[in-house]
Write a protein that holds these residues in place. Structure first.
Motif, PDB file in Angstrom:
ATOM      1  N   GLY A  56       0.814  -1.213   0.000  1.00 19.73           N
ATOM      2  CA  GLY A  56       0.000   0.000   0.000  1.00 19.73           C
ATOM      3  C   GLY A  56       0.845   1.260   0.000  1.00 19.73           C
ATOM      4  N   ALA A  57       1.915   1.278   0.802  1.00 25.60           N
ATOM      5  CA  ALA A  57       2.794   2.448   0.800  1.00 25.60           C
ATOM      6  C   ALA A  57       3.396   2.622  -0.592  1.00 25.60           C
ATOM      7  CB  ALA A  57       3.892   2.273   1.841  1.00 25.60           C
ATOM      8  N   GLY A  58       3.770   1.513  -1.224  1.00 26.96           N
ATOM      9  CA  GLY A  58       4.301   1.584  -2.584  1.00 26.96           C
ATOM     10  C   GLY A  58       3.290   2.188  -3.544  1.00 26.96           C
ATOM     11  N   TRP A  59       2.022   1.799  -3.413  1.00 32.12           N
ATOM     12  CA  TRP A  59       0.981   2.331  -4.294  1.00 32.12           C
ATOM     13  C   TRP A  59       0.875   3.848  -4.171  1.00 32.12           C
ATOM     14  CZ3 TRP A  59      -4.117  -0.230  -5.911  1.00 32.12           C
ATOM     15  CH2 TRP A  59      -3.853  -1.514  -6.435  1.00 32.12           C
ATOM     16  N   VAL A  60       0.811   4.331  -2.925  1.00 30.10           N
ATOM     17  CA  VAL A  60       0.635   5.771  -2.743  1.00 30.10           C
ATOM     18  C   VAL A  60       1.838   6.518  -3.329  1.00 30.10           C
ATOM     19  CG1 VAL A  60       0.439   7.626  -1.053  1.00 30.10           C
ATOM     20  CG2 VAL A  60      -0.842   5.501  -0.733  1.00 30.10           C
ATOM     21  N   PHE A  61       3.052   5.983  -3.120  1.00 30.62           N
ATOM     22  CA  PHE A  61       4.208   6.701  -3.647  1.00 30.62           C
ATOM     23  C   PHE A  61       4.321   6.572  -5.159  1.00 30.62           C
ATOM     24  CE2 PHE A  61       5.137   7.186   0.743  1.00 30.62           C
ATOM     25  CZ  PHE A  61       5.665   8.463   0.764  1.00 30.62           C
ATOM     26  N   ALA A  62       3.764   5.525  -5.740  1.00 26.51           N
ATOM     27  CA  ALA A  62       3.657   5.484  -7.202  1.00 26.51           C
ATOM     28  C   ALA A  62       2.776   6.635  -7.676  1.00 26.51           C
ATOM     29  CB  ALA A  62       3.086   4.150  -7.660  1.00 26.51           C
ATOM     30  N   GLY A  63       1.667   6.861  -6.952  1.00 25.76           N
ATOM     31  CA  GLY A  63       0.772   7.973  -7.297  1.00 25.76           C
ATOM     32  C   GLY A  63       1.471   9.313  -7.129  1.00 25.76           C
ATOM     33  N   ILE A  64       2.207   9.471  -6.022  1.00 24.63           N
ATOM     34  CA  ILE A  64       2.923  10.727  -5.791  1.00 24.63           C
ATOM     35  C   ILE A  64       3.947  10.955  -6.900  1.00 24.63           C
ATOM     36  CG2 ILE A  64       4.598  11.842  -4.265  1.00 24.63           C
ATOM     37  CD1 ILE A  64       3.056  10.617  -1.897  1.00 24.63           C
ATOM     38  N   ALA A  65       4.652   9.896  -7.288  1.00 22.55           N
ATOM     39  CA  ALA A  65       5.653  10.039  -8.345  1.00 22.55           C
ATOM     40  C   ALA A  65       4.993  10.363  -9.679  1.00 22.55           C
ATOM     41  CB  ALA A  65       6.478   8.759  -8.465  1.00 22.55           C
ATOM     42  N   ALA A  66       3.784   9.826  -9.909  1.00 21.23           N
ATOM     43  CA  ALA A  66       3.083  10.130 -11.162  1.00 21.23           C
ATOM     44  C   ALA A  66       2.768  11.613 -11.228  1.00 21.23           C
ATOM     45  CB  ALA A  66       1.801   9.297 -11.267  1.00 21.23           C
ATOM     46  N   VAL A  67       2.326  12.192 -10.107  1.00 19.24           N
ATOM     47  CA  VAL A  67       2.050  13.631 -10.084  1.00 19.24           C
ATOM     48  C   VAL A  67       3.360  14.408 -10.235  1.00 19.24           C
ATOM     49  CG1 VAL A  67       1.182  15.537  -8.682  1.00 19.24           C
ATOM     50  CG2 VAL A  67      -0.044  13.358  -8.712  1.00 19.24           C
ATOM     51  N   ALA A  68       4.397  13.981  -9.484  1.00 21.79           N
ATOM     52  CA  ALA A  68       5.676  14.698  -9.542  1.00 21.79           C
ATOM     53  C   ALA A  68       6.253  14.669 -10.953  1.00 21.79           C
ATOM     54  CB  ALA A  68       6.670  14.078  -8.549  1.00 21.79           C
ATOM     55  N   SER A  69       6.027  13.576 -11.676  1.00 20.35           N
ATOM     56  CA  SER A  69       6.556  13.473 -13.039  1.00 20.35           C
ATOM     57  C   SER A  69       5.877  14.465 -13.976  1.00 20.35           C
ATOM     58  CB  SER A  69       6.351  12.063 -13.593  1.00 20.35           C
ATOM     59  OG  SER A  69       7.228  11.178 -12.943  1.00 20.35           O
ATOM     60  N   GLN A  70       4.646  14.869 -13.634  1.00 23.70           N
ATOM     61  CA  GLN A  70       3.988  15.876 -14.464  1.00 23.70           C
ATOM     62  C   GLN A  70       4.452  17.263 -14.066  1.00 23.70           C
ATOM     63  OE1 GLN A  70       2.366  14.334 -16.828  1.00 23.70           O
ATOM     64  NE2 GLN A  70       2.938  12.556 -15.602  1.00 23.70           N
ATOM     65  N   VAL A  71       4.659  17.456 -12.767  1.00 22.20           N
ATOM     66  CA  VAL A  71       4.950  18.794 -12.271  1.00 22.20           C
ATOM     67  C   VAL A  71       6.383  19.199 -12.600  1.00 22.20           C
ATOM     68  CG1 VAL A  71       5.169  20.191 -10.193  1.00 22.20           C
ATOM     69  CG2 VAL A  71       3.226  18.647 -10.453  1.00 22.20           C
ATOM     70  N   PHE A  72       7.325  18.253 -12.462  1.00 24.93           N
ATOM     71  CA  PHE A  72       8.733  18.604 -12.632  1.00 24.93           C
ATOM     72  C   PHE A  72       9.220  18.242 -14.036  1.00 24.93           C
ATOM     73  CE2 PHE A  72       8.110  18.375  -8.128  1.00 24.93           C
ATOM     74  CZ  PHE A  72       8.809  19.479  -7.679  1.00 24.93           C
TER      75      PHE A  72
END
Ligand SMILES: Nc1ncnc2c1ncn2[C@@H]1O[C@H](COP(=O)(O)OP(=O)(O)O)[C@@H](O)[C@H]1O
Ligand SMILES: [Mg+2]
Lengths: 539, 308
Positions: free
Chosen positions: A164-180
């Motif tokens: 579950g922690a991996g899932w949430v950080f996959a989501g965070i990285a998906a957003v970060a990949s758009q932002v940065f």
């Protein structure tokens, strides 16, 4: 969608080794953690004593999590979760960035995008790959834990918490990949979020209260703001809170939807923050080998100085409280006195703290030195070495910046820690103890840096795995070496074993000089090898 | 010393792959020397050996009279390199990347640099991360061609450029040679080599299989004649120097070796020429002769590779 599946298959093929290594390593760690608890706590009395210590000891609340009763399964999952959850989160975040932002950076996405592929297909494929890998880790952890014979329900709950922690950080990285706009930026943001999640959880667990019976902790609300906190709160073998799986899945879904929406609003190759434009001409400060190196290295250095100074301040400021606590707790005192028998509690605390922060700060050294390998592997070194920059000159510039940076990173944690302690207690001689404890770590960090440079010269492909493994091994030996009863010759391999436990022990120059000599010898080996070898060029 | 580059029996392997297998390459000073071969032939490997980025397994290379491995740094002040697929620092602007690479080489001609940025219509304020492949290539070209040096090593420099920019590139290369510079231009685009080169070397599987001036190489190729005659040609494929013929009534298409062109034309003339056109030999044909049916495979390799 057919395109997405093709991209998923492509990504899995590219990642087939790295993901398998992650899954096996994380599951193996889970197995090892349970095994060490099985062998360390043989009797019910042992287990109750251990649980009581973990529940009452503020350091274990910070670094392990909320104590969850005296069962072997609960204790090992509580203790092991920090490593398992963080590693899984890193794996997931890196996989997402690798297959979304990084592909845009290398132009690979341009090729794929010119084929018939939906605009969001690469992002969807990256997320699918990462989530699948997390599930594989979760199943691996559950099987590894269950196989030790501590019971299956908690094992599956533990696997769910890790995945579950991996899932949430996959989501965070998906957003970060758009932002940065760069993969370095996106990975950095995900790592920053991970750090924040750890700190929130640590604060929540530290400020929680001990439940009646004294063997478990009820965490305070900040824990519930952190995905790592949610994972800890699953409490395998204690509460087995399955509903937290819904929290993980819902948050992940939300983050992925946000990332997809952001993707729809931007062009290929661009980010959302960071000016799209820069100067038309280079400032004079950039126009030399050192200027270039500084430009490439300054970001990671500043982040680490800030992070280590914050850690120093946080731990330095609780020095007095902790010393008082140790003075009144014989078990704790006995454990700390394995560092230096008969030393004062405050000195023990400072030595113990800096032994940990010293290895942690060496994370900077490793990360910054690996920038050299990234420059080579990603093809940016080739045009540089085709100019009048010699190999030794280029390598020297990086090694000098990272060497000075290491001293700065470790020094800032000691300095700020000392200032925080001194300002609160007015005990300035105690404050200088922290700075000294930080300073003696520098030669050990440099010895590890020497190893990284040597591997970079001799076996460039192995630089990154060897560097991280060496750091992880140093951390494990430093923190768990005594508990795991590792043989002395093995402990002696870690440079940090040789650092005098200042201020609990008297200062000794000889081991530090030896460490310095080892750093120089290894570094020289790396230089000589790098000057003789082929440059690795992609493509 | 009138040879800018000379290699003798250069060999280089990567594991089991033999990239160079006894390469003999000579580039005269002041020339634009075309270095032609399909993907994987060993062009980039050769250039990286000439730059001292890779170390040869055997053989000898001399660049501007120096040993490219031992004297790399001093040598690099006198040459410029444009790679075919350049990676740049994502957070630097294009202008910063150009200035940095120029400064690290040591020889910068500011006016020339600005002029080239203009002529290649490059926006130097954009971050390298947001450049397309073509624009990244322009950064590498400007950084390389703005140098005031003796030798230019260009490795498929125009990959990703549009035709307009390719024309600009050709003009700039001509200016370089007019000023006395030497250029080694690797390419698999034959038209580019035909337009620019004084001499070419053709590399196949790590060996030079053909080398010489364009004129001399053309000599080796066949001219195609299209003729219409009053009297149909009688079995021209049997004539000396004719390598292929298609006759349909009074028109014919003949492939004629360069040495026998005169004799063949005399024989045609005897049949009463109504029209005669001749297609000059192209490098394409030269290529075809060396690669023959390997060309079909080569086309497959030119497909964009998605996996790496
Ligand atoms: N670093 C490397 N590692 C392994 N093989 C390589 C490497 N560089 C080139 N090769 C191989 O050497 C051969 C020649 O490659 P290269 O010189 O890049 O050809 P070209 O530039 O003509 O397309 C190819 O078969 C290629 O796969
Ligand atoms: Mg090539």
């Amino acid at each position: 969608m057919t395109a997405t599946w093709r991209l998923v298959r492509l990504a899995l093929r590219r990642d087939r080794i790295v993901l398998v290594v992650w899954v096996v390593a994380i599951a193996g760690l889970a197995w090892g953690t349970v095994q060490s608890y099985v062998s360390l706590t043989q009797t019910e009395a042992d287990r109750i004593a251990a649980a009581a210590l973990v529940a009452s000891n503020p350091l274990s609340r910070v670094f392990d999590g909320p104590a969850s009763g005296p069962s072997v399964g609960a204790m090992s999952m509580n203790d092991g979760y920090k490593i398992l959850g963080i590693l899984t989160a890193l794996m997931a975040a890196q996989a997402v960035v690798r297959h979304s932002r990084r592909d845009e950076e290398t132009g690979r996405a341009e090729l794929v995008g010119s084929a018939v592929v939906g605009r969001r297909a690469p992002l969807a494929a990256a997320v699918v790959v990462a989530l699948t890998a997390c599930v594989a880790v979760g199943v691996g952890v559950a099987l590894a834990v269950g196989a030790t014979g501590v019971g299956w329900t908690g094992a599956w709950a533990g696997g769910m918490a890790v995945a579950g922690a991996g899932w949430v950080f996959a989501g965070i990285a998906a957003v970060a990949s758009q932002v940065f706009g760069t993969s370095r930026g996106a990975n950095g943001a995900a790592a920053g979020a991970l750090g924040a999640a750890f700190v929130l959880r640590a604060i929540g667990d530290l400020t929680g209260h001990v439940a009646p019976g004294g063997l478990s902790v009820v965490s305070a609300w900040p824990s519930w703001l952190s995905p790592l906190g949610w994972g800890q709160q699953v409490r395998p073998y204690f509460l087995d809170r399955w509903w937290i799986a819904g929290l993980f899945a819902g948050t992940t879904l939300l983050l992925v939807l946000v990332a997809a929406a952001l993707r729809g609003r931007r062009d290929l190759g661009t980010g959302m923050v960071g000016a799209p434009h820069g100067p038309a001409r280079a400032p004079a400060g950039l126009l030399s080998t050192t200027g270039m190196t500084w430009r490439l290295q300054r970001g990671v250095l500043l982040v680490w100085v800030a992070a280590m100074a914050t850690m120093g301040a946080a731990f330095g400021s609780v020095g007095r409280t902790f010393a008082d606590y140790v003075a009144g707790n014989d078990a704790m005192r006995a454990m700390l006195e394995t560092i230096a028998p008969g030393a004062a509690p405050l000195d023990l605390y400072q030595a113990f703290l800096m032994a940990f922060l010293g290895v942690a700060g060496t994370g900077y050294t490793v990360q910054a030195l690996l920038r050299m390998r990234a420059e080579e592997q990603e093809g940016r070194l080739e045009p540089v070495l085709a100019t009048a920059v010699g190999r030794a000159c280029w390598l020297t510039s990086h090694v000098l910046v990272v060497g000075a940076g290491t001293a700065l990173v470790l020094g800032s944690s000691g300095l700020v820690g000392g200032l925080a302690y001194g300002a609160l207690t007015d005990d300035w001689s105690g404050a200088s103890g922290i700075l000294g404890a930080a300073a003696v770590q520098v030669p050990a960090a440099l010895a590890l840096a020497g190893l990284v440079v040597a591997v970079f010269g001799l076996l460039p492909r192995w630089t990154s795995p060897v560097a991280w493994f060496a750091l992880a091994a140093a951390l494990v030996m430093g923190q768990l070496g005594e508990i795991l009863e590792l043989p002395q010759w093995l402990l002696d391999v870690s440079p940090f074993t040789h650092v005098p436990a200042v201020p609990a022990e008297p200062f000794a120059a000889a081991p530090l000089l030896w460490l310095g000599a080892a750093a120089l010898a290894l570094g020289a080996l790396g230089f000589a090898a790098f000057r003789r070898r082929d440059l690795a060029i992609p493509g | 010393m009138d040879q800018a580059i000379e290699t003798r029996g250069l060999t280089k392997s990567f594991g089991r792959t033999v990239a160079l297998d006894g390469l003999d390459l000579v580039v005269e000073r002041g020339q634009v020397h075309g270095f032609l071969g399909p993907n994987g032939a060993g062009k980039s490997t050769t250039i990286r050996l000439l730059l001292g980025l890779l170390r040869a397994d055997g053989g000898k290379a001399t660049v501007l009279g120096a040993d490219p491995w031992r004297d790399a740094v001093t040598l690099h002040r006198r040459l410029a390199y444009v790679p075919g697929d350049v990676a740049l620092w994502p957070t630097l602007s294009g202008g910063e990347a150009i200035d940095l690479l120029c400064a690290l080489r040591g020889s910068v001609d500011r006016a020339r640099r600005d002029e080239l940025v203009d002529r290649f219509a490059l926006d130097p304020t954009k971050r390298c991360s947001s450049y397309s492949k073509g624009n990244r290539q322009k950064v590498a070209i400007v950084a390389g061609l703005a140098a005031d040096v003796e030798l230019f090593l260009l490795d498929e420099p125009t990959s990703g450029l549009d035709p307009l920019m390719e024309a600009v590139f050709r003009d700039v290369v001509r200016e370089i040679t007019a000023a006395g510079g030497t250029v080694l231009l690797s390419s698999h685009i034959l038209a580019e080599a035909e337009a620019l080169c004084d001499a070419v070397s053709i590399i196949r599987a790590g060996r030079i299989v053909e080398t010489g001036s364009l004129a001399a190489l053309r000599h080796l190729t066949r001219t195609t004649l299209h003729v219409t005659t009053r009297v149909p040609l009688d079995r021209p494929e049997a004539w000396p120097g004719v390598f292929g013929a298609e006759v349909s009534d009074r028109t014919a298409r003949l492939e004629v070796g360069a040495d026998d062109l005169g004799g063949v034309i005399e024989r045609i003339a005897a049949h009463g020429v109504v029209t005669l056109t001749s297609a000059p030999p192209t490098l394409e044909e030269l290529f075809l002769r060396h690669y023959g049916d390997a060309l079909a495979r080569l086309d497959g390799e030119r497909e964009p590779a998605v996996t790496r």
